[in-house]
Scaffold this motif. Structure first.
Motif, PDB file in Angstrom:
ATOM      1  N   GLU A 371       0.804  -1.227   0.000  1.00 54.62           N
ATOM      2  CA  GLU A 371       0.000   0.000   0.000  1.00 54.62           C
ATOM      3  C   GLU A 371       0.837   1.278   0.000  1.00 54.62           C
ATOM      4  N   HIS A 372       2.095   1.207   0.391  1.00 57.95           N
ATOM      5  CA  HIS A 372       3.033   2.335   0.319  1.00 57.95           C
ATOM      6  C   HIS A 372       2.501   3.601   0.980  1.00 57.95           C
ATOM      7  N   LEU A 373       2.115   3.487   2.232  1.00 60.54           N
ATOM      8  CA  LEU A 373       1.653   4.656   2.981  1.00 60.54           C
ATOM      9  C   LEU A 373       2.828   5.317   3.690  1.00 60.54           C
ATOM     10  N   ALA A 374       3.000   6.604   3.472  1.00 56.53           N
ATOM     11  CA  ALA A 374       4.056   7.369   4.135  1.00 56.53           C
ATOM     12  C   ALA A 374       3.550   7.894   5.474  1.00 56.53           C
ATOM     13  N   GLY A 375       4.495   8.195   6.371  1.00 54.92           N
ATOM     14  CA  GLY A 375       4.114   8.699   7.692  1.00 54.92           C
ATOM     15  C   GLY A 375       3.283   9.959   7.629  1.00 54.92           C
ATOM     16  N   GLU A 376       3.615  10.856   6.713  1.00 56.79           N
ATOM     17  CA  GLU A 376       2.861  12.102   6.578  1.00 56.79           C
ATOM     18  C   GLU A 376       1.419  11.828   6.184  1.00 56.79           C
ATOM     19  N   GLU A 377       1.189  10.859   5.297  1.00 56.82           N
ATOM     20  CA  GLU A 377      -0.170  10.512   4.880  1.00 56.82           C
ATOM     21  C   GLU A 377      -0.944   9.874   6.031  1.00 56.82           C
ATOM     22  N   ILE A 378      -0.265   9.036   6.798  1.00 54.00           N
ATOM     23  CA  ILE A 378      -0.907   8.367   7.933  1.00 54.00           C
ATOM     24  C   ILE A 378      -1.385   9.389   8.953  1.00 54.00           C
ATOM     25  N   GLU A 379      -0.506  10.322   9.315  1.00 55.39           N
ATOM     26  CA  GLU A 379      -0.870  11.319  10.324  1.00 55.39           C
ATOM     27  C   GLU A 379      -1.960  12.259   9.820  1.00 55.39           C
ATOM     28  N   ALA A 380      -1.862  12.686   8.566  1.00 52.63           N
ATOM     29  CA  ALA A 380      -2.870  13.592   8.007  1.00 52.63           C
ATOM     30  C   ALA A 380      -4.234  12.929   7.964  1.00 52.63           C
ATOM     31  N   ALA A 381      -4.282  11.656   7.587  1.00 45.88           N
ATOM     32  CA  ALA A 381      -5.557  10.946   7.511  1.00 45.88           C
ATOM     33  C   ALA A 381      -6.192  10.815   8.889  1.00 45.88           C
ATOM     34  N   LEU A 382      -5.388  10.490   9.893  1.00 42.98           N
ATOM     35  CA  LEU A 382      -5.942  10.339  11.241  1.00 42.98           C
ATOM     36  C   LEU A 382      -6.465  11.668  11.780  1.00 42.98           C
ATOM     37  N   LEU A 383      -5.718  12.746  11.582  1.00 39.55           N
ATOM     38  CA  LEU A 383      -6.177  14.050  12.064  1.00 39.55           C
ATOM     39  C   LEU A 383      -7.473  14.461  11.364  1.00 39.55           C
ATOM     40  N   HIS A 384      -7.571  14.197  10.066  1.00 42.40           N
ATOM     41  CA  HIS A 384      -8.793  14.518   9.329  1.00 42.40           C
ATOM     42  C   HIS A 384      -9.965  13.689   9.852  1.00 42.40           C
ATOM     43  N   ALA A 385      -9.751  12.378  10.032  1.00 44.53           N
ATOM     44  CA  ALA A 385     -10.821  11.512  10.520  1.00 44.53           C
ATOM     45  C   ALA A 385     -11.252  11.904  11.930  1.00 44.53           C
ATOM     46  N   ARG A 423     -16.957   3.917  13.248  1.00 45.19           N
ATOM     47  CA  ARG A 423     -17.106   5.129  12.425  1.00 45.19           C
ATOM     48  C   ARG A 423     -15.744   5.775  12.185  1.00 45.19           C
ATOM     49  N   LEU A 424     -14.908   5.822  13.224  1.00 40.31           N
ATOM     50  CA  LEU A 424     -13.575   6.403  13.051  1.00 40.31           C
ATOM     51  C   LEU A 424     -12.776   5.587  12.033  1.00 40.31           C
ATOM     52  N   ALA A 425     -12.916   4.252  12.067  1.00 42.17           N
ATOM     53  CA  ALA A 425     -12.224   3.410  11.101  1.00 42.17           C
ATOM     54  C   ALA A 425     -12.692   3.702   9.677  1.00 42.17           C
ATOM     55  N   ALA A 426     -14.007   3.902   9.501  1.00 45.60           N
ATOM     56  CA  ALA A 426     -14.545   4.203   8.169  1.00 45.60           C
ATOM     57  C   ALA A 426     -14.047   5.555   7.673  1.00 45.60           C
ATOM     58  N   LEU A 427     -13.978   6.544   8.578  1.00 50.33           N
ATOM     59  CA  LEU A 427     -13.469   7.865   8.203  1.00 50.33           C
ATOM     60  C   LEU A 427     -11.989   7.785   7.832  1.00 50.33           C
ATOM     61  N   LEU A 428     -11.239   6.993   8.577  1.00 52.51           N
ATOM     62  CA  LEU A 428      -9.827   6.787   8.282  1.00 52.51           C
ATOM     63  C   LEU A 428      -9.648   6.141   6.917  1.00 52.51           C
ATOM     64  N   ASP A 429     -10.447   5.130   6.664  1.00 51.68           N
ATOM     65  CA  ASP A 429     -10.373   4.420   5.391  1.00 51.68           C
ATOM     66  C   ASP A 429     -10.617   5.377   4.224  1.00 51.68           C
ATOM     67  N   ALA A 430     -11.641   6.214   4.367  1.00 55.55           N
ATOM     68  CA  ALA A 430     -11.961   7.164   3.300  1.00 55.55           C
ATOM     69  C   ALA A 430     -10.840   8.182   3.113  1.00 55.55           C
ATOM     70  N   ALA A 431     -10.272   8.657   4.216  1.00 61.84           N
ATOM     71  CA  ALA A 431      -9.197   9.655   4.134  1.00 61.84           C
ATOM     72  C   ALA A 431      -7.956   9.058   3.475  1.00 61.84           C
ATOM     73  N   LEU A 432      -7.624   7.811   3.813  1.00 68.34           N
ATOM     74  CA  LEU A 432      -6.443   7.172   3.227  1.00 68.34           C
ATOM     75  C   LEU A 432      -6.652   6.865   1.743  1.00 68.34           C
ATOM     76  N   ARG A 433      -7.880   6.502   1.377  1.00 68.79           N
ATOM     77  CA  ARG A 433      -8.184   6.300  -0.047  1.00 68.79           C
ATOM     78  C   ARG A 433      -7.943   7.593  -0.822  1.00 68.79           C
ATOM     79  N   ALA A 434      -8.361   8.707  -0.235  1.00 64.20           N
ATOM     80  CA  ALA A 434      -8.193   9.996  -0.908  1.00 64.20           C
ATOM     81  C   ALA A 434      -6.731  10.424  -0.967  1.00 64.20           C
TER      82      ALA A 434
END
Length: 503
Positions: A371-385, A423-434
């Motif tokens: 999936e090649h997720l970078a740390g910056e993407e991980i943190e941004a997705a969690l804060l958004h969710a 719900r938080l997991a679903a929001l995270l999933d959507a943010a990481l997809r984006a």
């Protein structure tokens, strides 16, 4: 404890001269001159002889002669057989200090050499923090009160004749010039305390709240301290505070939580320190990047993250770096580190002068399933969710779980506020997809199942850090643990009930 007098007028005169020099500095010329001086100083060391330092005349010569090394390779090639006495190994003479630094992802304790030249460079860089503060706030009076440094234990252990080892904050405390000690807090009696909880209690009980003008530390530990001070003194707990200096972890998750504790007019300034050298300082506003420290003992190279393990990676420096590229940071320093891979990743927002944003760690990536997720993407997705769910994230860690032929990410989250973890997991999933096309493709292709969020009890991460012996100072919670077994053990500990409530 109060300072003998307001030394800000003296500081202001020194800062004005330094500020003018910083503004006039040519980044490439300054960095090349510094590198060649480092090479010249270390030419007769074992490392210098092995790499032909006597024949190096340019940055290109250096890059041809010196390969990139992570700590493990440096340890195997040079440190392991010599520690704790590094005599003419990496730097001339005997290295007087070893900074003990625990890797947040590997857990292995590193012994980072710290020379007196490195101590002076770090001290001078700390002065530059105040230079930029006074340039932005000419009427500020940082030396009109005390400077409170929230570090780990300053107790050092003599591990060989003339060699002391311990926390970097302890090394810095030993080397504070005598004429500055009257403006520094806490006193040695408290600073030496090895027990973090006892130290926090003493700091909260004895801090001269109205005399403190500057406060510096890691945001996660600053929050704990300010909460305890607020319980004793009310809000704001440090009414004279005018500058909060923070670094070590991402600021965004803590900004809003720290804001209520800061008095009106108090400013914040981000710094990028490391045990291996002081990398950058914010010279502008929040989010505008930190200015690379060009003449303070460290030559910096920047390798595109995707090339870090290539046979011949591209090695950029101040003359060739580009904006918008994620780089791994490489340092060569007056502590005798040459071509050393720091482990951090950055992205530049300006070239002249170089200004950077810290994006994560080279090891803070999740790609167990491609999936090649970078740390910056991980943190941004969690804060958004979290914002969408109406909660604040106190701490978190994420790692992989294998489920037969597929897998998923499991998130352990310590949150302020209540929410449905599904719900938080679903929001995270959507943010990481984006955020990440590879993640979206693997989710759609069924190689990656939906993420799971586990909400852990308040204080769970602090308990885990205490059990690891990593409370306070520069110790940081690992955000990404890519090793499945290590992550499973950490997740189990975080989810366990506290001992007092078992049974």
């Amino acid at each position: 404890m109060t300072p003998p007098f307001d030394a800000t007028p003296i500081l202001r005169a020194v800062a004005a001269r330094r500020h003018a020099r910083l503004l006039a500095m040519d980044p490439a010329a300054t960095q090349q001159a510094l590198l060649l001086s480092l090479v010249w100083r270390a030419a007769a060391t074992r490392f210098g002889r092995d790499h032909g330092f006597e024949g190096i005349r340019s940055v290109a010569d250096f890059q041809r002669a010196v390969p990139l090394r992570r700590y493990e390779a440096l340890h195997d090639d040079y440190l392991g057989a010599a520690l704790p006495v590094l005599e003419d190994v990496l730097w001339p003479g005997r290295t007087p200090y070893l900074a003990l630094s625990s890797g947040t992802t590997s857990g292995r304790t590193k012994h980072i050499p710290v020379t007196r030249e490195m101590v002076r460079a770090n001290r001078d860089t700390a002065l530059d923090v105040l230079v930029w503060h006074l340039a932005a706030h000419p009427r500020a009076r940082p030396f009109g009160g005390l400077s409170f440094i929230l570090g780990g234990s300053t107790d050092l252990t003599q591990v060989a004749p003339g060699v002391l080892a311990g926390d970097l904050s302890g090394i810095a405390a030993v080397e504070v010039p005598w004429f500055l000690r009257r403006w520094a807090w806490p006193p040695e009696r408290i600073a030496l305390m090895p027990d973090w909880d006892a130290k926090l209690a003493a700091l909260a009980a004895e801090a001269p709240a109205r005399d403190i003008r500057t406060l510096s530390g890691t945001p996660s530990w600053l929050l704990v301290l300010l909460e305890r001070l607020a319980a004793r003194h009310g809000v704001p707990p440090l009414p004279s505070l005018e500058l909060l200096i923070h670094g070590g972890v991402a600021w965004a998750p803590y900004r809003d939580r720290l804001a209520p504790f800061l008095p009106p007019g108090c400013t914040t300034r981000e710094v990028y320190p490391a045990s291996e050298g002081f990398v950058a300082i914010a010279d502008r506003g929040e989010g505008e990047g930190m200015r690379l420290n060009l003449d303070r003992g460290c030559f910096f190279e920047f390798v595109p993250v995707g090339e870090l393990d290539a046979p011949n990676p591209t090695r950029h420096w101040a003359a060739t770096l580009e904006t918008g590229v994620e780089y791994a940071v490489v340092v060569s320093s007056c502590a005798g580190l040459f071509g050393y891979v720091l482990g951090d990743t950055v992205r530049f927002v300006d070239r002249a002068p170089p200004r950077l944003l810290v994006t994560g760690r080279t090891s803070w990536t999740l790609s167990a399933f491609g999936e090649h997720l970078a740390g910056e993407e991980i943190e941004a997705a969690l804060l958004h969710a979290a914002a969408e769910a109406g909660i604040a994230v106190a701490e978190y860690v994420v790692g992989p779980e294998f489920l037969g032929s597929a897998g998923r990410h499991r998130w352990c989250v310590e949150a302020q506020g209540s929410c449905d973890p599904a719900r938080l997991a679903a929001l995270l999933d959507a943010a990481l997809r984006a955020e990440n096309d590879d993640y979206a493709a693997h989710r759609d292709g069924a190689q990656l199942a939906a993420p799971e969020v586990v909400l852990v009890r308040p204080g769970a991460f602090a308990c885990w850090m205490r059990a690891q012996g990593k409370m306070g100072g520069q110790h940081k919670v690992p955000r990404v643990v890519a090793d499945p077994e290590r992550f499973a053990a950490m997740a189990a500990a975080l989810s366990a009930e506290p001992p007092a409530s078992r049974g």
